[in-house]
Design a protein around this motif. Structure first.
Motif, PDB file in Angstrom:
ATOM      1  N   ILE A 199       0.836  -1.205   0.000  1.00 37.05           N
ATOM      2  CA  ILE A 199       0.000   0.000   0.000  1.00 37.05           C
ATOM      3  C   ILE A 199       0.866   1.249   0.000  1.00 37.05           C
ATOM      4  CG2 ILE A 199      -1.711   1.306   1.308  1.00 37.05           C
ATOM      5  CD1 ILE A 199      -2.876  -1.312   2.256  1.00 37.05           C
ATOM      6  N   CYS A 200       1.914   1.262   0.828  1.00 40.01           N
ATOM      7  CA  CYS A 200       2.810   2.421   0.875  1.00 40.01           C
ATOM      8  C   CYS A 200       3.572   2.575  -0.443  1.00 40.01           C
ATOM      9  CB  CYS A 200       3.786   2.275   2.038  1.00 40.01           C
ATOM     10  SG  CYS A 200       3.022   2.347   3.670  1.00 40.01           S
ATOM     11  N   LEU A 201       3.950   1.446  -1.050  1.00 37.56           N
ATOM     12  CA  LEU A 201       4.653   1.509  -2.332  1.00 37.56           C
ATOM     13  C   LEU A 201       3.769   2.094  -3.422  1.00 37.56           C
ATOM     14  CD1 LEU A 201       7.313   0.788  -3.761  1.00 37.56           C
ATOM     15  CD2 LEU A 201       6.339  -1.458  -4.250  1.00 37.56           C
ATOM     16  N   ALA A 202       2.472   1.757  -3.384  1.00 37.17           N
ATOM     17  CA  ALA A 202       1.533   2.351  -4.341  1.00 37.17           C
ATOM     18  C   ALA A 202       1.452   3.856  -4.140  1.00 37.17           C
ATOM     19  CB  ALA A 202       0.159   1.710  -4.180  1.00 37.17           C
ATOM     20  N   GLY A 203       1.470   4.289  -2.884  1.00 36.20           N
ATOM     21  CA  GLY A 203       1.451   5.726  -2.614  1.00 36.20           C
ATOM     22  C   GLY A 203       2.702   6.418  -3.103  1.00 36.20           C
ATOM     23  N   LEU A 204       3.866   5.802  -2.898  1.00 42.21           N
ATOM     24  CA  LEU A 204       5.125   6.393  -3.359  1.00 42.21           C
ATOM     25  C   LEU A 204       5.185   6.476  -4.880  1.00 42.21           C
ATOM     26  CD1 LEU A 204       7.568   4.596  -0.889  1.00 42.21           C
ATOM     27  CD2 LEU A 204       7.021   7.035  -0.907  1.00 42.21           C
ATOM     28  N   ARG A 205       4.689   5.429  -5.543  1.00 42.86           N
ATOM     29  CA  ARG A 205       4.727   5.420  -7.013  1.00 42.86           C
ATOM     30  C   ARG A 205       3.718   6.393  -7.617  1.00 42.86           C
ATOM     31  NH1 ARG A 205       7.071   0.286  -8.465  1.00 42.86           N
ATOM     32  NH2 ARG A 205       9.004   0.253  -7.229  1.00 42.86           N
ATOM     33  N   SER A 206       2.745   6.845  -6.821  1.00 43.66           N
ATOM     34  CA  SER A 206       1.734   7.768  -7.345  1.00 43.66           C
ATOM     35  C   SER A 206       2.191   9.228  -7.319  1.00 43.66           C
ATOM     36  CB  SER A 206       0.432   7.638  -6.550  1.00 43.66           C
ATOM     37  OG  SER A 206       0.606   8.110  -5.217  1.00 43.66           O
ATOM     38  N   ILE A 207       3.318   9.497  -6.693  1.00 47.48           N
ATOM     39  CA  ILE A 207       3.821  10.879  -6.611  1.00 47.48           C
ATOM     40  C   ILE A 207       4.487  11.241  -7.938  1.00 47.48           C
ATOM     41  CG2 ILE A 207       5.338  12.473  -5.370  1.00 47.48           C
ATOM     42  CD1 ILE A 207       5.127  10.643  -2.950  1.00 47.48           C
ATOM     43  N   PRO A 208       4.045  12.288  -8.608  1.00 46.85           N
ATOM     44  CA  PRO A 208       4.644  12.657  -9.908  1.00 46.85           C
ATOM     45  C   PRO A 208       6.109  13.071  -9.754  1.00 46.85           C
ATOM     46  CG  PRO A 208       2.524  13.748  -9.572  1.00 46.85           C
ATOM     47  CD  PRO A 208       2.905  13.146  -8.254  1.00 46.85           C
ATOM     48  N   ASP A 209       6.931  12.717 -10.732  1.00 47.19           N
ATOM     49  CA  ASP A 209       8.360  13.042 -10.685  1.00 47.19           C
ATOM     50  C   ASP A 209       8.614  14.545 -10.778  1.00 47.19           C
ATOM     51  OD1 ASP A 209       9.031  10.366 -10.485  1.00 47.19           O
ATOM     52  OD2 ASP A 209       9.224  10.087 -12.657  1.00 47.19           O
ATOM     53  N   VAL A 234       1.955  10.545   0.824  1.00 45.85           N
ATOM     54  CA  VAL A 234       1.757   9.122   1.094  1.00 45.85           C
ATOM     55  C   VAL A 234       0.853   8.912   2.307  1.00 45.85           C
ATOM     56  CG1 VAL A 234       2.966   6.943   1.613  1.00 45.85           C
ATOM     57  CG2 VAL A 234       3.976   8.564   0.053  1.00 45.85           C
ATOM     58  N   MET A 235       0.652   9.968   3.093  1.00 46.71           N
ATOM     59  CA  MET A 235      -0.112   9.825   4.335  1.00 46.71           C
ATOM     60  C   MET A 235      -1.511   9.222   4.144  1.00 46.71           C
ATOM     61  SD  MET A 235      -0.020   9.965   7.543  1.00 46.71           S
ATOM     62  CE  MET A 235       1.577  10.779   7.723  1.00 46.71           C
ATOM     63  N   PRO A 236      -2.293   9.594   3.113  1.00 46.76           N
ATOM     64  CA  PRO A 236      -3.597   8.926   2.920  1.00 46.76           C
ATOM     65  C   PRO A 236      -3.471   7.419   2.732  1.00 46.76           C
ATOM     66  CG  PRO A 236      -3.516  10.945   1.640  1.00 46.76           C
ATOM     67  CD  PRO A 236      -2.129  10.711   2.172  1.00 46.76           C
ATOM     68  N   PHE A 237      -2.410   6.981   2.068  1.00 48.24           N
ATOM     69  CA  PHE A 237      -2.191   5.547   1.866  1.00 48.24           C
ATOM     70  C   PHE A 237      -1.821   4.869   3.188  1.00 48.24           C
ATOM     71  CE2 PHE A 237      -1.676   7.394  -2.283  1.00 48.24           C
ATOM     72  CZ  PHE A 237      -2.197   6.455  -3.152  1.00 48.24           C
ATOM     73  N   ILE A 238      -1.013   5.548   3.993  1.00 44.43           N
ATOM     74  CA  ILE A 238      -0.652   5.004   5.302  1.00 44.43           C
ATOM     75  C   ILE A 238      -1.882   4.887   6.192  1.00 44.43           C
ATOM     76  CG2 ILE A 238       0.679   5.437   7.406  1.00 44.43           C
ATOM     77  CD1 ILE A 238       2.793   6.791   5.686  1.00 44.43           C
ATOM     78  N   MET A 239      -2.726   5.914   6.169  1.00 45.09           N
ATOM     79  CA  MET A 239      -3.945   5.878   6.980  1.00 45.09           C
ATOM     80  C   MET A 239      -4.891   4.783   6.492  1.00 45.09           C
ATOM     81  SD  MET A 239      -4.735   9.923   7.629  1.00 45.09           S
ATOM     82  CE  MET A 239      -6.102   9.558   8.738  1.00 45.09           C
ATOM     83  N   LEU A 240      -4.919   4.556   5.183  1.00 45.94           N
ATOM     84  CA  LEU A 240      -5.740   3.472   4.641  1.00 45.94           C
ATOM     85  C   LEU A 240      -5.224   2.112   5.122  1.00 45.94           C
ATOM     86  CD1 LEU A 240      -8.162   3.028   2.719  1.00 45.94           C
ATOM     87  CD2 LEU A 240      -6.489   2.678   0.891  1.00 45.94           C
ATOM     88  N   ALA A 241      -3.905   1.960   5.142  1.00 44.48           N
ATOM     89  CA  ALA A 241      -3.317   0.717   5.648  1.00 44.48           C
ATOM     90  C   ALA A 241      -3.624   0.519   7.121  1.00 44.48           C
ATOM     91  CB  ALA A 241      -1.801   0.729   5.414  1.00 44.48           C
ATOM     92  N   VAL A 242      -3.598   1.591   7.894  1.00 46.97           N
ATOM     93  CA  VAL A 242      -3.946   1.509   9.321  1.00 46.97           C
ATOM     94  C   VAL A 242      -5.389   1.050   9.493  1.00 46.97           C
ATOM     95  CG1 VAL A 242      -4.308   2.871  11.421  1.00 46.97           C
ATOM     96  CG2 VAL A 242      -2.242   3.213  10.062  1.00 46.97           C
ATOM     97  N   VAL A 307     -12.651   6.961   8.843  1.00 42.92           N
ATOM     98  CA  VAL A 307     -12.845   7.266   7.422  1.00 42.92           C
ATOM     99  C   VAL A 307     -13.074   8.763   7.230  1.00 42.92           C
ATOM    100  CG1 VAL A 307     -14.419   6.950   5.475  1.00 42.92           C
ATOM    101  CG2 VAL A 307     -13.644   4.968   6.775  1.00 42.92           C
ATOM    102  N   LYS A 308     -13.810   9.383   8.137  1.00 33.73           N
ATOM    103  CA  LYS A 308     -14.011  10.836   8.048  1.00 33.73           C
ATOM    104  C   LYS A 308     -12.681  11.569   8.201  1.00 33.73           C
ATOM    105  CE  LYS A 308     -18.808  10.884   9.641  1.00 33.73           C
ATOM    106  NZ  LYS A 308     -19.763  11.342  10.693  1.00 33.73           N
ATOM    107  N   ALA A 309     -11.832  11.106   9.118  1.00 34.07           N
ATOM    108  CA  ALA A 309     -10.511  11.710   9.274  1.00 34.07           C
ATOM    109  C   ALA A 309      -9.663  11.490   8.023  1.00 34.07           C
ATOM    110  CB  ALA A 309      -9.814  11.130  10.504  1.00 34.07           C
ATOM    111  N   LEU A 310      -9.781  10.306   7.425  1.00 29.43           N
ATOM    112  CA  LEU A 310      -9.041  10.001   6.200  1.00 29.43           C
ATOM    113  C   LEU A 310      -9.474  10.909   5.059  1.00 29.43           C
ATOM    114  CD1 LEU A 310      -7.094   8.194   4.602  1.00 29.43           C
ATOM    115  CD2 LEU A 310      -8.988   6.583   4.271  1.00 29.43           C
ATOM    116  N   ASN A 311     -10.775  11.144   4.923  1.00 29.39           N
ATOM    117  CA  ASN A 311     -11.272  12.045   3.884  1.00 29.39           C
ATOM    118  C   ASN A 311     -10.799  13.474   4.107  1.00 29.39           C
ATOM    119  OD1 ASN A 311     -12.662  10.016   2.513  1.00 29.39           O
ATOM    120  ND2 ASN A 311     -14.504  10.276   3.745  1.00 29.39           N
TER     121      ASN A 311
END
Length: 316
Positions: A199-209, A234-242, A307-311
């Motif tokens: 999940i974190c790797l997906a977040g890192l790969r989603s950041i534009p170069d 990446v924080m939204p992805f980390i929170m999703l993993a949590v 989920v509200k905090a994540l949004n």
């Protein structure tokens, strides 16, 4: 006339005619047409047991005596659950398990994802190797680590005994009230850290170069880029993993049941283990139904707030 009607019906049943009729529907109607039956089946499968459990939670029903006189007890089962010290001990053990597993999995998982995202030589091979624990079933993992924790021949137990300076025969991770909770934390962290890493790797790969390129033009250091770009994005992805790991670990049962069955004593008695004992060992079905509903409401409420905090974090 009959022949004409038959030909008209055949024409309406052709794929071209059906496609024409579907084109006349809105996208929302077509979506409901496909997912409606599946959602109906899922609702029936999930709603009926929930309603039945709620009904049983207000009775003194016992599954091992189904023909006994069943009476309504009101909210007595709920009061008994909320005032039972054994229940609160199980919830305390569950909170300890949740906190440490999630903390360790987030730290190790994000670190592994950050390293693999560097795309060093052979990173594909190491990524596959790291994912292996996640691919195993909890039953296999439980039995595998039960062997590693064996006092006499267990490799992990032997290594821990050497580091602590005690005899391997007198050292037992699973037999110690102090160490047993950490033993199950280690196993769960070993198994599910790869999931968090993905999940974190997906977040890192989603950041534009181009964001990093702009930061380098502004002469931002790597440390500054990490805190100002990488971590916030990446924080939204980390929170999703949590969220995912919190829900899964709150109902953790199979692995802990295989390793310790809640022992020694009540050191690893999680909420799910207690629920199983009440329902299928003591056969207090009404009481255990009330406990299950309380757990459901607690998890649903906390997940909803999360989920509200994540949004909020995602839309900030």
């Amino acid at each position: 006339m009959t022949i004409n009607r038959t030909l008209e019906r055949a024409a309406l049943a052709t794929p071209a005619a059906m496609s024409s009729r579907l084109r006349g529907l809105s996208d929302r109607a077509i979506a409901w047409l496909f997912i409606g039956p599946t959602m109906l089946i899922l609702l029936v499968i999930n709603i009926f047991p929930l309603i039945w459990t709620i009904k049983l939670s207000f009775t003194n029903y016992r599954a091992n005596r189904p023909n006994a006189n069943v009476t309504d007890v009101g909210i007595d089962n709920y009061v008994a659950v909320l005032t039972d010290p054994d229940i609160w001990l199980a919830m305390q053990n569950t909170a300890h398990f949740l906190f440490w597993t999630i903390l360790l999995q987030m730290l190790i998982g994000f670190t592994l994802a950050y390293l693999i995202d560097r795309k060093f030589r052979g990173h594909g091979f190491w990524t596959t190797m790291i994912l292996i624990p996640m691919m195993l079933s909890p039953a296999v993992v439980g039995n595998f680590w039960a062997f590693l924790y064996q006092p006499q021949v267990g490799l992990f137990n032997y290594s821990a005994a050497l580091l602590s300076g005690v005899s391997a025969s007198s050292f037992s991770m699973l037999g110690s009230v102090t160490l047993a909770p950490w033993a199950i934390v280690i196993v769960d962290t070993w198994m599910w850290t790869p999931y968090v890493m993905l999940i974190c790797l997906a977040g890192l790969r989603s950041i534009p170069d181009y964001i990093y390129e702009a930061a380098e033009v502004d002469r931002a250091s790597k440390w500054r880029q990490f805190w100002s770009i990488t971590l916030p994005m990446v924080m939204p992805f980390i929170m999703l993993a949590v969220l995912f790991r919190g829900i899964e670990n709150f109902k953790m049962f199979d692995m802990v049941n295989l390793l310790t069955s809640g022992g020694p004593g009540s050191a690893t008695e999680l909420a799910s283990i207690t629920l199983k004992r009440e329902a299928f060992e003591k056969w207090r079905t009404g009481y255990s139904s009330a406990f299950a509903i309380i757990l459901f409401v607690a998890v649903f409420g906390m997940a909803n707030m999360y989920v509200k905090a994540l949004n909020y974090v995602k839309n900030r």
